[in-house]
Scaffold this motif. Structure first.
Motif, PDB file in Angstrom:
ATOM      1  N   GLU A  23      11.895   3.246  -1.174  1.00  0.00           N
ATOM      2  CA  GLU A  23      12.671   4.064  -0.232  1.00  0.00           C
ATOM      3  C   GLU A  23      12.459   5.557  -0.469  1.00  0.00           C
ATOM      4  N   GLN A  24      12.441   5.978  -1.732  1.00  0.00           N
ATOM      5  CA  GLN A  24      12.233   7.400  -2.038  1.00  0.00           C
ATOM      6  C   GLN A  24      10.817   7.843  -1.673  1.00  0.00           C
ATOM      7  N   GLY A  25       9.824   6.981  -1.898  1.00  0.00           N
ATOM      8  CA  GLY A  25       8.453   7.302  -1.511  1.00  0.00           C
ATOM      9  C   GLY A  25       8.322   7.460  -0.014  1.00  0.00           C
ATOM     10  N   GLN A  26       8.983   6.593   0.726  1.00  0.00           N
ATOM     11  CA  GLN A  26       8.958   6.697   2.188  1.00  0.00           C
ATOM     12  C   GLN A  26       9.631   7.995   2.635  1.00  0.00           C
ATOM     13  N   LYS A  27      10.784   8.299   2.048  1.00  0.00           N
ATOM     14  CA  LYS A  27      11.485   9.533   2.400  1.00  0.00           C
ATOM     15  C   LYS A  27      10.608  10.751   2.087  1.00  0.00           C
ATOM     16  N   GLY A  28       9.989  10.751   0.913  1.00  0.00           N
ATOM     17  CA  GLY A  28       9.128  11.859   0.528  1.00  0.00           C
ATOM     18  C   GLY A  28       7.963  12.040   1.475  1.00  0.00           C
ATOM     19  N   SER A  29       7.379  10.920   1.923  1.00  0.00           N
ATOM     20  CA  SER A  29       6.249  11.026   2.855  1.00  0.00           C
ATOM     21  C   SER A  29       6.702  11.600   4.187  1.00  0.00           C
ATOM     22  N   TYR A  30       7.883  11.230   4.654  1.00  0.00           N
ATOM     23  CA  TYR A  30       8.399  11.775   5.922  1.00  0.00           C
ATOM     24  C   TYR A  30       8.673  13.269   5.804  1.00  0.00           C
TER      25      TYR A  30
ATOM     26  N   GLU B  35      16.556  10.413  -8.851  1.00  0.00           N
ATOM     27  CA  GLU B  35      17.005  10.689 -10.216  1.00  0.00           C
ATOM     28  C   GLU B  35      16.810   9.448 -11.081  1.00  0.00           C
ATOM     29  N   GLY B  36      16.186   9.639 -12.236  1.00  0.00           N
ATOM     30  CA  GLY B  36      15.935   8.548 -13.162  1.00  0.00           C
ATOM     31  C   GLY B  36      14.588   7.869 -12.979  1.00  0.00           C
ATOM     32  N   ASP B  37      13.904   8.120 -11.856  1.00  0.00           N
ATOM     33  CA  ASP B  37      12.568   7.532 -11.642  1.00  0.00           C
ATOM     34  C   ASP B  37      11.514   8.323 -12.398  1.00  0.00           C
ATOM     35  N   ASP B  38      10.437   7.643 -12.765  1.00  0.00           N
ATOM     36  CA  ASP B  38       9.323   8.300 -13.443  1.00  0.00           C
ATOM     37  C   ASP B  38       8.616   9.252 -12.474  1.00  0.00           C
ATOM     38  N   PRO B  39       8.275  10.443 -12.936  1.00  0.00           N
ATOM     39  CA  PRO B  39       7.556  11.376 -12.062  1.00  0.00           C
ATOM     40  C   PRO B  39       6.122  10.910 -11.823  1.00  0.00           C
ATOM     41  N   TYR B  40       5.572  11.338 -10.701  1.00  0.00           N
ATOM     42  CA  TYR B  40       4.182  11.075 -10.363  1.00  0.00           C
ATOM     43  C   TYR B  40       3.723  12.137  -9.371  1.00  0.00           C
ATOM     44  N   GLN B  41       2.448  12.135  -9.059  1.00  0.00           N
ATOM     45  CA  GLN B  41       1.910  13.133  -8.143  1.00  0.00           C
ATOM     46  C   GLN B  41       1.275  12.474  -6.925  1.00  0.00           C
ATOM     47  N   THR B  42       1.251  13.230  -5.840  1.00  0.00           N
ATOM     48  CA  THR B  42       0.516  12.826  -4.650  1.00  0.00           C
ATOM     49  C   THR B  42      -0.707  13.726  -4.522  1.00  0.00           C
ATOM     50  N   ARG B  43      -1.650  13.285  -3.692  1.00  0.00           N
ATOM     51  CA  ARG B  43      -2.895  14.017  -3.478  1.00  0.00           C
ATOM     52  C   ARG B  43      -2.901  14.550  -2.051  1.00  0.00           C
ATOM     53  N   VAL B  44      -3.151  15.841  -1.920  1.00  0.00           N
ATOM     54  CA  VAL B  44      -3.202  16.501  -0.618  1.00  0.00           C
ATOM     55  C   VAL B  44      -4.628  16.997  -0.389  1.00  0.00           C
TER      56      VAL B  44
ATOM     57  N   MET C  59       0.846  -1.178   0.000  1.00  0.00           N
ATOM     58  CA  MET C  59       0.000   0.000   0.000  1.00  0.00           C
ATOM     59  C   MET C  59       0.891   1.242   0.000  1.00  0.00           C
ATOM     60  N   PRO C  60       0.592   2.241  -0.842  1.00  0.00           N
ATOM     61  CA  PRO C  60       1.400   3.467  -0.890  1.00  0.00           C
ATOM     62  C   PRO C  60       1.422   4.178   0.463  1.00  0.00           C
ATOM     63  N   PHE C  61       2.499   4.919   0.698  1.00  0.00           N
ATOM     64  CA  PHE C  61       2.636   5.668   1.943  1.00  0.00           C
ATOM     65  C   PHE C  61       1.646   6.823   1.969  1.00  0.00           C
ATOM     66  N   GLU C  62       1.069   7.062   3.147  1.00  0.00           N
ATOM     67  CA  GLU C  62       0.185   8.210   3.345  1.00  0.00           C
ATOM     68  C   GLU C  62       0.253   8.613   4.809  1.00  0.00           C
ATOM     69  N   PHE C  63      -0.192   9.827   5.098  1.00  0.00           N
ATOM     70  CA  PHE C  63      -0.175  10.322   6.470  1.00  0.00           C
ATOM     71  C   PHE C  63      -1.261  11.363   6.651  1.00  0.00           C
ATOM     72  N   ARG C  64      -1.504  11.696   7.922  1.00  0.00           N
ATOM     73  CA  ARG C  64      -2.496  12.712   8.281  1.00  0.00           C
ATOM     74  C   ARG C  64      -1.970  13.457   9.506  1.00  0.00           C
ATOM     75  N   VAL C  65      -2.056  14.790   9.464  1.00  0.00           N
ATOM     76  CA  VAL C  65      -1.693  15.631  10.608  1.00  0.00           C
ATOM     77  C   VAL C  65      -2.839  16.617  10.851  1.00  0.00           C
ATOM     78  N   ASN C  66      -2.950  17.093  12.076  1.00  0.00           N
ATOM     79  CA  ASN C  66      -3.976  18.103  12.327  1.00  0.00           C
ATOM     80  C   ASN C  66      -3.545  19.032  13.439  1.00  0.00           C
ATOM     81  N   GLY C  67      -4.218  20.165  13.506  1.00  0.00           N
ATOM     82  CA  GLY C  67      -3.932  21.150  14.531  1.00  0.00           C
ATOM     83  C   GLY C  67      -5.105  22.087  14.719  1.00  0.00           C
ATOM     84  N   ARG C  68      -5.230  22.592  15.939  1.00  0.00           N
ATOM     85  CA  ARG C  68      -6.304  23.512  16.302  1.00  0.00           C
ATOM     86  C   ARG C  68      -5.784  24.944  16.208  1.00  0.00           C
ATOM     87  N   ILE C  69      -6.506  25.762  15.454  1.00  0.00           N
ATOM     88  CA  ILE C  69      -6.164  27.173  15.293  1.00  0.00           C
ATOM     89  C   ILE C  69      -7.263  27.982  15.980  1.00  0.00           C
ATOM     90  N   ASP C  70      -6.891  28.842  16.882  1.00  0.00           N
ATOM     91  CA  ASP C  70      -7.883  29.604  17.658  1.00  0.00           C
ATOM     92  C   ASP C  70      -8.369  30.820  16.870  1.00  0.00           C
TER      93      ASP C  70
END
Length: 160
Positions: free
Chosen positions: A111-118, A77-86, A1-12
Motif C-alpha cells: 500500500e505504501q509503495g502504491q501511494k509513493g508511486s502515485y 514508519e517502521g518499514d525498511d528504507p529503500y530507493q527507487t530509480r528515476v 511486480m513493483p510499481f512503476e510509471f512513465r510521464v512525458n511532455g513536449r517543451i518548445d
C-alpha cells in the motif's frame, strides 16, 4: 511486480536548453526545487540534496540525452528504507522542441509503495508542466502553490 510509471511532455525549446534546466541547479531551483534549492549540479557519481534535505544519488548523465538517479522511496514508519530509480530522457524533435520522458520504478508492492508511486507520478507530471511554463514563458508555477512553500517547510507528501 513493483510499481512503476512513465510521464512525458513536449517543451518548445532546444534539447540543450531543456537538459540544462534539469542538471543546472540555478535553473532547476527556479521552477521545481524552489524551496531549499539544490546543493549542486547533477553530475554522474555525485550525491546532491534537493529541497535542502533529500539526497539524490546521480548514476548517469549523458549530455542532452539521459539522466539516471536513485533516491529514497516513501516508506511507512517502521518499514525498511529503500530507493527507487528515476530516468529522464531527452529527445530532440524535428520542430526544434524537446520531448522529456520521466520514468520511475522500484516502488514496493504494498500500500505504501502504491501511494509513493502515485505521489511521485503527480510530482513528475507537475515538474514537466512547471518546466514548460518556466522555459517557454518565464513563469514559476510553484511559487505559492503549496502550503509548505508558504510555511517554509518542504512538501515531501501531499498536504492534508
Amino acid at each position: 511486480m513493483p510499481f512503476e510509471f512513465r510521464v512525458n511532455g513536449r517543451i518548445d525549446r532546444p534539447v540543450t536548453e531543456v537538459f540544462d534546466a534539469v542538471v543546472n541547479p540555478d535553473q532547476l531551483s527556479r521552477y521545481f526545487v524552489t524551496l531549499g534549492g539544490i546543493s549542486g549540479p547533477l553530475v554522474a557519481g555525485a550525491t546532491v540534496k534537493w529541497w535542502g534535505e533529500v539526497p539524490v544519488q546521480v548514476e548517469v548523465v549523458e549530455k542532452n540525452e539521459r539522466i539516471v538517479f536513485r533516491w529514497d522511496a516513501m516508506v511507512a514508519e517502521g518499514d525498511d528504507p529503500y530507493q527507487t530509480r528515476v530516468e529522464l530522457r531527452f529527445q530532440s524533435l524535428d520542430d526544434g522542441a524537446t520531448m522529456v520522458t520521466i520514468a520511475e520504478k522500484g516502488c514496493r508492492e504494498n500500500e505504501q509503495g502504491q501511494k509513493g508511486s502515485y505521489v511521485n507520478c503527480e510530482g513528475w507530471s507537475q515538474m514537466l508542466a512547471c518546466m514548460k511554463a518556466w522555459l517557454e514563458y518565464g513563469i514559476n508555477l510553484r511559487q505559492g502553490y503549496y502550503l509548505s512553500e508558504l510555511s517554509g517547510k518542504p512538501a515531501l507528501e501531499p498536504q492534508a
